[in-house]
Design a protein around this motif. Structure first.
Motif, PDB file in Angstrom:
ATOM      1  N   GLU A  85      -0.332 -10.285  -3.708  1.00  0.00           N
ATOM      2  CA  GLU A  85      -0.831  -8.948  -3.376  1.00  0.00           C
ATOM      3  C   GLU A  85       0.272  -8.084  -2.771  1.00  0.00           C
ATOM      4  N   LEU A  86       1.087  -8.677  -1.895  1.00  0.00           N
ATOM      5  CA  LEU A  86       2.183  -7.933  -1.280  1.00  0.00           C
ATOM      6  C   LEU A  86       3.229  -7.529  -2.319  1.00  0.00           C
ATOM      7  N   GLU A  87       3.561  -8.416  -3.234  1.00  0.00           N
ATOM      8  CA  GLU A  87       4.525  -8.088  -4.294  1.00  0.00           C
ATOM      9  C   GLU A  87       4.008  -6.930  -5.142  1.00  0.00           C
ATOM     10  N   LEU A  88       2.723  -6.925  -5.441  1.00  0.00           N
ATOM     11  CA  LEU A  88       2.132  -5.828  -6.215  1.00  0.00           C
ATOM     12  C   LEU A  88       2.234  -4.512  -5.456  1.00  0.00           C
ATOM     13  N   LEU A  89       1.967  -4.530  -4.152  1.00  0.00           N
ATOM     14  CA  LEU A  89       2.085  -3.317  -3.337  1.00  0.00           C
ATOM     15  C   LEU A  89       3.524  -2.807  -3.322  1.00  0.00           C
ATOM     16  N   VAL A  90       4.471  -3.712  -3.186  1.00  0.00           N
ATOM     17  CA  VAL A  90       5.888  -3.329  -3.157  1.00  0.00           C
ATOM     18  C   VAL A  90       6.291  -2.684  -4.480  1.00  0.00           C
ATOM     19  N   MET A  91       5.872  -3.258  -5.604  1.00  0.00           N
ATOM     20  CA  MET A  91       6.233  -2.674  -6.908  1.00  0.00           C
ATOM     21  C   MET A  91       5.523  -1.342  -7.134  1.00  0.00           C
ATOM     22  N   GLU A  92       4.279  -1.241  -6.672  1.00  0.00           N
ATOM     23  CA  GLU A  92       3.553   0.036  -6.772  1.00  0.00           C
ATOM     24  C   GLU A  92       4.290   1.114  -5.982  1.00  0.00           C
ATOM     25  N   TYR A  93       4.738   0.766  -4.780  1.00  0.00           N
ATOM     26  CA  TYR A  93       5.474   1.702  -3.940  1.00  0.00           C
ATOM     27  C   TYR A  93       6.795   2.110  -4.612  1.00  0.00           C
ATOM     28  N   ALA A  94       7.509   1.149  -5.163  1.00  0.00           N
ATOM     29  CA  ALA A  94       8.781   1.446  -5.833  1.00  0.00           C
ATOM     30  C   ALA A  94       8.564   2.414  -6.989  1.00  0.00           C
ATOM     31  N   GLU A  95       7.536   2.184  -7.771  1.00  0.00           N
ATOM     32  CA  GLU A  95       7.234   3.093  -8.881  1.00  0.00           C
ATOM     33  C   GLU A  95       6.835   4.469  -8.370  1.00  0.00           C
ATOM     34  N   ALA A  96       6.000   4.507  -7.336  1.00  0.00           N
ATOM     35  CA  ALA A  96       5.542   5.791  -6.798  1.00  0.00           C
ATOM     36  C   ALA A  96       6.711   6.607  -6.253  1.00  0.00           C
ATOM     37  N   MET A  97       7.661   5.946  -5.613  1.00  0.00           N
ATOM     38  CA  MET A  97       8.852   6.631  -5.111  1.00  0.00           C
ATOM     39  C   MET A  97       9.742   7.123  -6.241  1.00  0.00           C
ATOM     40  N   THR A  98       9.712   6.436  -7.356  1.00  0.00           N
ATOM     41  CA  THR A  98      10.621   6.710  -8.467  1.00  0.00           C
ATOM     42  C   THR A  98      10.127   7.852  -9.357  1.00  0.00           C
ATOM     43  N   GLU A  99       8.859   8.166  -9.288  1.00  0.00           N
ATOM     44  CA  GLU A  99       8.346   9.280 -10.087  1.00  0.00           C
ATOM     45  C   GLU A  99       9.171  10.535  -9.802  1.00  0.00           C
ATOM     46  N   LEU A 137      -0.913   3.864   0.726  1.00  0.00           N
ATOM     47  CA  LEU A 137       0.070   2.877   0.280  1.00  0.00           C
ATOM     48  C   LEU A 137       1.116   2.645   1.367  1.00  0.00           C
ATOM     49  N   ALA A 138       1.624   3.705   1.951  1.00  0.00           N
ATOM     50  CA  ALA A 138       2.614   3.566   3.025  1.00  0.00           C
ATOM     51  C   ALA A 138       2.007   2.822   4.218  1.00  0.00           C
ATOM     52  N   ARG A 139       0.792   3.176   4.597  1.00  0.00           N
ATOM     53  CA  ARG A 139       0.117   2.524   5.725  1.00  0.00           C
ATOM     54  C   ARG A 139      -0.069   1.032   5.472  1.00  0.00           C
ATOM     55  N   ASP A 140      -0.491   0.657   4.239  1.00  0.00           N
ATOM     56  CA  ASP A 140      -0.672  -0.758   3.885  1.00  0.00           C
ATOM     57  C   ASP A 140       0.639  -1.527   3.991  1.00  0.00           C
ATOM     58  N   LEU A 141       1.696  -0.948   3.487  1.00  0.00           N
ATOM     59  CA  LEU A 141       2.991  -1.634   3.527  1.00  0.00           C
ATOM     60  C   LEU A 141       3.529  -1.740   4.949  1.00  0.00           C
ATOM     61  N   ILE A 142       3.398  -0.698   5.740  1.00  0.00           N
ATOM     62  CA  ILE A 142       3.859  -0.763   7.134  1.00  0.00           C
ATOM     63  C   ILE A 142       3.085  -1.837   7.885  1.00  0.00           C
ATOM     64  N   ALA A 143       1.787  -1.929   7.628  1.00  0.00           N
ATOM     65  CA  ALA A 143       0.962  -2.943   8.303  1.00  0.00           C
ATOM     66  C   ALA A 143       1.395  -4.355   7.913  1.00  0.00           C
ATOM     67  N   ARG A 144       1.802  -4.558   6.673  1.00  0.00           N
ATOM     68  CA  ARG A 144       2.181  -5.887   6.187  1.00  0.00           C
ATOM     69  C   ARG A 144       3.639  -6.235   6.458  1.00  0.00           C
ATOM     70  N   LEU A 145       4.516  -5.240   6.388  1.00  0.00           N
ATOM     71  CA  LEU A 145       5.954  -5.497   6.502  1.00  0.00           C
ATOM     72  C   LEU A 145       6.522  -5.175   7.881  1.00  0.00           C
ATOM     73  N   GLY A 146       5.939  -4.221   8.561  1.00  0.00           N
ATOM     74  CA  GLY A 146       6.519  -3.680   9.782  1.00  0.00           C
ATOM     75  C   GLY A 146       7.364  -2.468   9.432  1.00  0.00           C
ATOM     76  N   GLU A 147       7.630  -1.639  10.428  1.00  0.00           N
ATOM     77  CA  GLU A 147       8.335  -0.381  10.167  1.00  0.00           C
ATOM     78  C   GLU A 147       9.782  -0.588   9.723  1.00  0.00           C
ATOM     79  N   GLU A 148      10.479  -1.550  10.331  1.00  0.00           N
ATOM     80  CA  GLU A 148      11.883  -1.771   9.965  1.00  0.00           C
ATOM     81  C   GLU A 148      12.014  -2.176   8.494  1.00  0.00           C
ATOM     82  N   ALA A 149      11.203  -3.129   8.059  1.00  0.00           N
ATOM     83  CA  ALA A 149      11.257  -3.570   6.658  1.00  0.00           C
ATOM     84  C   ALA A 149      10.786  -2.466   5.716  1.00  0.00           C
ATOM     85  N   PHE A 150       9.831  -1.652   6.156  1.00  0.00           N
ATOM     86  CA  PHE A 150       9.362  -0.536   5.333  1.00  0.00           C
ATOM     87  C   PHE A 150      10.485   0.480   5.113  1.00  0.00           C
ATOM     88  N   VAL A 151      11.231   0.771   6.162  1.00  0.00           N
ATOM     89  CA  VAL A 151      12.371   1.695   6.035  1.00  0.00           C
ATOM     90  C   VAL A 151      13.396   1.107   5.067  1.00  0.00           C
TER      91      VAL A 151
END
Length: 186
Positions: A112-126, A135-149
């Motif tokens: 599930e986390l890998e899917l979120l990361v790829m979704e985020y990468a695609e969304a940023m790339t548009e 999406l950002a909130r979900d990733l920050i909650a799972r990764l933490g702010e440092e890893a999200f940055v």
């Protein structure tokens, strides 16, 4: 066929860069040769890549999936070729790496986390980024702010790589083929 000559002036920087590239990757990388036509751009790019290589807040596998998803979205064949080889070096399953360009149709191959990361990468790339607050909130909650940055910066860096390599007309250097098992004879 590259749109730019891959025979830049043989400056000291290019000689050192070529030596390092051969030592690290087994060949001189075409993007380095293309950047070699402008020493300051090459040096700035190398410094950025060296700095990014030291970022360790984000899991290397997640980082790689994000980079590959961005490269696939831009359709940079050079980046996909190189990324296949890098994924192999990281120890990622070949089947997983091969499914990144079609991850939405192969969801079962990813967490599930890998899917979120790829979704985020695609969304940023548009061309008009499509990152949502959720999406950002979900990733920050799972990764933490440092890893999200770090994830955000890596996707942006891959956008630079992929867009430049595509514009230069670079298509690949055989990294994917070198990782594939040779066909067995019957």
């Amino acid at each position: 066929m590259p749109r730019i000559s891959l025979t830049p002036p043989r400056t000291l920087l290019m000689r050192i860069g070529s030596w390092y590239s051969r030592r690290t990757y087994g060949k001189v990388l075409d993007p380095g040769l293309a950047y070699g036509h402008h020493s300051r751009v090459l040096l700035s790019y190398v410094r950025l890549e060296q700095s990014a290589a030291k970022w360790k807040a984000l899991d290397a596998g997640l980082k790689h999936l994000a980079v590959m998803a961005a490269a696939a979205r831009i359709n940079c064949s050079w980046c996909m070729d190189f990324g296949y080889g890098e994924g192999h070096e990281l120890g990622l399953a070949t089947e997983k790496i091969e499914r990144v360009p079609r991850w939405r149709e192969s969801r079962e191959a990813f967490t599930e986390l890998e899917l979120l990361v790829m979704e985020y990468a695609e969304a940023m790339t548009e061309t008009e980024p499509a990152v949502t607050d959720e999406l950002a909130r979900d990733l920050i909650a799972r990764l933490g702010e440092e890893a999200f940055v770090e994830l955000t910066a890596m996707v942006a860096l891959e956008n630079w790589r992929s867009r430049v390599n595509s514009a230069f007309g670079l298509t690949g250097q055989g990294f994917a083929e070198a990782c594939r098992a040779p066909a067995t004879e019957r």
